[in-house]
Write a protein that holds these residues in place. Structure first.
Motif, PDB file in Angstrom:
ATOM      1  N   GLY A  26      26.249 -11.208  12.270  1.00  0.00           N
ATOM      2  CA  GLY A  26      27.294 -10.862  13.211  1.00  0.00           C
ATOM      3  C   GLY A  26      26.841  -9.983  14.354  1.00  0.00           C
ATOM      4  O   GLY A  26      27.673  -9.463  15.106  1.00  0.00           O
ATOM      5  N   ILE A  27      25.526  -9.810  14.502  1.00  0.00           N
ATOM      6  CA  ILE A  27      25.009  -8.957  15.577  1.00  0.00           C
ATOM      7  C   ILE A  27      24.568  -9.850  16.728  1.00  0.00           C
ATOM      8  O   ILE A  27      23.668 -10.673  16.559  1.00  0.00           O
ATOM      9  CB  ILE A  27      23.838  -8.090  15.080  1.00  0.00           C
ATOM     10  CG1 ILE A  27      24.322  -7.120  13.997  1.00  0.00           C
ATOM     11  CG2 ILE A  27      23.227  -7.318  16.248  1.00  0.00           C
ATOM     12  CD1 ILE A  27      23.232  -6.251  13.409  1.00  0.00           C
ATOM     13  N   ARG A  28      25.173  -9.649  17.888  1.00  0.00           N
ATOM     14  CA  ARG A  28      24.868 -10.480  19.055  1.00  0.00           C
ATOM     15  C   ARG A  28      23.889  -9.813  20.004  1.00  0.00           C
ATOM     16  O   ARG A  28      23.261 -10.476  20.821  1.00  0.00           O
ATOM     17  CB  ARG A  28      26.158 -10.819  19.800  1.00  0.00           C
ATOM     18  CG  ARG A  28      27.160 -11.596  18.979  1.00  0.00           C
ATOM     19  CD  ARG A  28      28.373 -11.960  19.802  1.00  0.00           C
ATOM     20  NE  ARG A  28      29.340 -12.729  19.018  1.00  0.00           N
ATOM     21  CZ  ARG A  28      30.478 -13.203  19.505  1.00  0.00           C
ATOM     22  NH1 ARG A  28      30.791 -12.994  20.773  1.00  0.00           N
ATOM     23  NH2 ARG A  28      31.291 -13.882  18.740  1.00  0.00           N
ATOM     24  N   LEU A  29      23.771  -8.494  19.897  1.00  0.00           N
ATOM     25  CA  LEU A  29      22.866  -7.765  20.782  1.00  0.00           C
ATOM     26  C   LEU A  29      21.499  -7.607  20.123  1.00  0.00           C
ATOM     27  O   LEU A  29      21.315  -7.901  18.942  1.00  0.00           O
ATOM     28  CB  LEU A  29      23.461  -6.401  21.119  1.00  0.00           C
ATOM     29  CG  LEU A  29      24.814  -6.415  21.813  1.00  0.00           C
ATOM     30  CD1 LEU A  29      25.322  -4.999  22.001  1.00  0.00           C
ATOM     31  CD2 LEU A  29      24.714  -7.129  23.158  1.00  0.00           C
ATOM     32  N   ARG A  30      20.572  -7.114  20.913  1.00  0.00           N
ATOM     33  CA  ARG A  30      19.230  -6.911  20.404  1.00  0.00           C
ATOM     34  C   ARG A  30      19.203  -5.792  19.367  1.00  0.00           C
ATOM     35  O   ARG A  30      19.775  -4.727  19.578  1.00  0.00           O
ATOM     36  CB  ARG A  30      18.295  -6.554  21.560  1.00  0.00           C
ATOM     37  CG  ARG A  30      16.859  -6.259  21.176  1.00  0.00           C
ATOM     38  CD  ARG A  30      16.034  -6.036  22.430  1.00  0.00           C
ATOM     39  NE  ARG A  30      14.678  -5.645  22.147  1.00  0.00           N
ATOM     40  CZ  ARG A  30      14.282  -4.378  22.078  1.00  0.00           C
ATOM     41  NH1 ARG A  30      15.146  -3.405  22.268  1.00  0.00           N
ATOM     42  NH2 ARG A  30      13.027  -4.086  21.823  1.00  0.00           N
ATOM     43  N   ILE A  31      18.549  -6.059  18.246  1.00  0.00           N
ATOM     44  CA  ILE A  31      18.361  -5.016  17.247  1.00  0.00           C
ATOM     45  C   ILE A  31      17.102  -4.244  17.611  1.00  0.00           C
ATOM     46  O   ILE A  31      16.016  -4.827  17.701  1.00  0.00           O
ATOM     47  CB  ILE A  31      18.251  -5.597  15.834  1.00  0.00           C
ATOM     48  CG1 ILE A  31      19.536  -6.354  15.467  1.00  0.00           C
ATOM     49  CG2 ILE A  31      17.984  -4.481  14.830  1.00  0.00           C
ATOM     50  CD1 ILE A  31      19.493  -7.004  14.094  1.00  0.00           C
TER      51      ILE A  31
END
Length: 117
Positions: A26-31
């Motif tokens: 569910g993470i759309r941004l850069r980790i």
């Protein structure tokens, strides 16, 4: 919805090994960094190891040479290989992901690691 799910905890004898895994969804941004923390009863949560998106790692002095952190950027997963475990490694281990330009932190629910002497 962002979720970090840890697995791999359990009970092991001193000197043994365990491998923890954490999958982020569910993470759309850069980790940015992915980290493992732990919290023993009556103690503050402490950073065990972290790894940047470029693979640079950092370890707490207490686990250097025994633990290895790794990540798969394509799968948004991070693992912690724990060898030569000691009773003092007993704690709940938490996965953490630092995300995006605002460096927002997300946490897993924790997984128990118990090392018997």
């Amino acid at each position: 919805q962002v979720q970090l799910v840890e697995s791999g905890g359990g009970l092991v004898q001193a000197g043994g090994s365990l491998r923890l895994s954490c999958a982020a969804s569910g993470i759309r941004l850069r980790i940015n960094a992915m980290r493992w923390y732990r919290q023993a009863p009556g103690k503050q949560r402490e950073l065990v190891a972290d790894i940047t998106s470029g693979g640079i790692t950092n370890y707490a002095d207490s686990v250097k040479g025994r633990f290895t952190i790794s990540r798969d950027n394509a799968k948004n997963t991070v693992d912690l290989q724990m060898n030569s475990l000691k009773p003092e490694d007993t704690a709940v281990y938490y996965c953490n992901a630092n995300v995006g330009l605002t460096s927002r932190n997300y946490w897993g629910q924790g997984t128990q690691v118990t090392v018997s002497s």
